[in-house]
Design a protein around this motif. Structure first.
Motif, PDB file in Angstrom:
ATOM      1  N   ALA A 179       0.838  -1.202   0.000  1.00  0.00           N
ATOM      2  CA  ALA A 179       0.000   0.000   0.000  1.00  0.00           C
ATOM      3  C   ALA A 179       0.873   1.253   0.000  1.00  0.00           C
ATOM      4  O   ALA A 179       0.559   2.247  -0.683  1.00  0.00           O
ATOM      5  N   LEU A 180       1.979   1.228   0.750  1.00  0.00           N
ATOM      6  CA  LEU A 180       2.887   2.371   0.770  1.00  0.00           C
ATOM      7  C   LEU A 180       3.689   2.487  -0.518  1.00  0.00           C
ATOM      8  O   LEU A 180       3.968   3.591  -0.988  1.00  0.00           O
ATOM      9  N   ILE A 181       4.066   1.344  -1.074  1.00  0.00           N
ATOM     10  CA  ILE A 181       4.831   1.369  -2.327  1.00  0.00           C
ATOM     11  C   ILE A 181       4.011   2.003  -3.445  1.00  0.00           C
ATOM     12  O   ILE A 181       4.513   2.733  -4.288  1.00  0.00           O
ATOM     13  N   GLY A 182       2.711   1.731  -3.457  1.00  0.00           N
ATOM     14  CA  GLY A 182       1.844   2.315  -4.474  1.00  0.00           C
ATOM     15  C   GLY A 182       1.936   1.578  -5.792  1.00  0.00           C
ATOM     16  O   GLY A 182       2.347   0.416  -5.859  1.00  0.00           O
ATOM     17  N   GLU A 183       1.570   2.248  -6.870  1.00  0.00           N
ATOM     18  CA  GLU A 183       1.547   1.624  -8.183  1.00  0.00           C
ATOM     19  C   GLU A 183       2.967   1.312  -8.656  1.00  0.00           C
ATOM     20  O   GLU A 183       3.922   2.036  -8.336  1.00  0.00           O
ATOM     21  N   THR A 184       3.093   0.244  -9.448  1.00  0.00           N
ATOM     22  CA  THR A 184       4.397  -0.164  -9.981  1.00  0.00           C
ATOM     23  C   THR A 184       4.245  -0.452 -11.474  1.00  0.00           C
ATOM     24  O   THR A 184       4.280  -1.612 -11.900  1.00  0.00           O
ATOM     25  N   PRO A 185       4.061   0.566 -12.299  1.00  0.00           N
ATOM     26  CA  PRO A 185       3.829   0.342 -13.730  1.00  0.00           C
ATOM     27  C   PRO A 185       4.960  -0.456 -14.381  1.00  0.00           C
ATOM     28  O   PRO A 185       6.140  -0.162 -14.177  1.00  0.00           O
ATOM     29  N   GLY A 186       4.570  -1.469 -15.140  1.00  0.00           N
ATOM     30  CA  GLY A 186       5.545  -2.279 -15.855  1.00  0.00           C
ATOM     31  C   GLY A 186       6.270  -3.298 -15.015  1.00  0.00           C
ATOM     32  O   GLY A 186       7.138  -4.023 -15.521  1.00  0.00           O
TER      33      GLY A 186
END
Length: 247
Positions: free
Chosen positions: A130-137
């Motif tokens: 949740a803290l890392i957030g989105e990880t596109p690709g």
């Protein structure tokens, strides 16, 4: 993405055992032996050094790299930076486990520094991710009683495992090493990670009836990883695909 079937999982496990990929681990010092044992019994060859003088040479000989932020200090940060640079330069798959990034702002900042370098996989629990957030690709794995794997619009849930896994320090670190071993033989990161988590989850289910508690489970789990086979996977794999909707 093609469907990940129990038959495909069994095939990938056979390829790992035949290829014996080298996996370098830059990780939590508390769990190094357990992780190394897990990689070994599944069919890989682990190396664990974090020495600044040697890490580049060791990662250079590896087929995949797993990075775990468990016991983090200044020297380990620098070793991770060196190892990641080699893995990226050689086009090797690598995985980041941002352990306890929800506990420490500096740890979270370092995790984000690594993720900006586009690892193949980021794997953590619900709070960490949740803290890392989105990880596109990047293949994103949220661990829990059911593991959720997401890459773009494709997602897979792996329902195998046992509650004892949460009571033994290092089962998650070990599974990260197994994911790295599978990525060394399978270029589809989502398929490789789903297969690795299925294998470790099925092995945990096989081990649990032979354990009297978490302590004996750890040994039984390694035994089960060493002997898990096609029949176990075909009969017990719990893989669910969520296909993207198209208008």
């Amino acid at each position: 993405m093609s469907e990940i079937t129990p038959q495909a999982v069994a095939g990938m496990l056979a390829r790992v055992r035949q290829a014996r990929p080298r996996v370098h681990c830059l990780m939590n010092s508390v769990v190094q032996k357990f992780t190394a044992d897990g990689i070994t019994v599944i069919g890989g060859i682990p190396s664990m050094t974090g020495s600044l003088e040697e890490v580049e040479s060791f990662v250079g000989r590896a087929d995949a790299l797993t990075v775990n932020l468990g016991t983090l200090d200044a020297e380990r940060r620098e070793a991770i930076r060196l190892g990641v640079a080699v893995a990226r330069g050689q086009g090797r798959p690598w995985i980041v486990d941002p352990v306890h990034c929800d506990y420490s702002p500096s740890r979270l900042a370092f995790a984000r520094e690594l993720i900006a370098l586009q690892p193949t996989v980021v794997r953590g629990n619900r709070a960490e991710m949740a803290l890392i957030g989105e990880t596109p690709g990047i293949l994103r794995i949220v661990t829990g009683p059911v593991d959720l794997l997401q890459l773009g619009e494709a997602s897979v849930e792996i329902g195998n495992g046992h509650p004892f896994m949460a009571q033994v320090t290092g089962t998650g670190c070990l599974s990260g090493g197994v994911i790295a071993a599978f990525m060394a033989v399978e270029p589809d990161a989502l398929a490789a990670a789903a297969a690795a988590l299925t294998v470790t989850g099925v092995a945990a289910e096989r081990a649990a009836p032979h354990a009297r508690g978490p302590g004996t489970f750890a040994a039984a789990f390694l035994d089960a990883l060493a002997t898990v086979g096609d029949t176990d996977i075909l009969h017990h794999a719990r893989i669910r695909h969520d296909q993207p909707e198209h208008e």
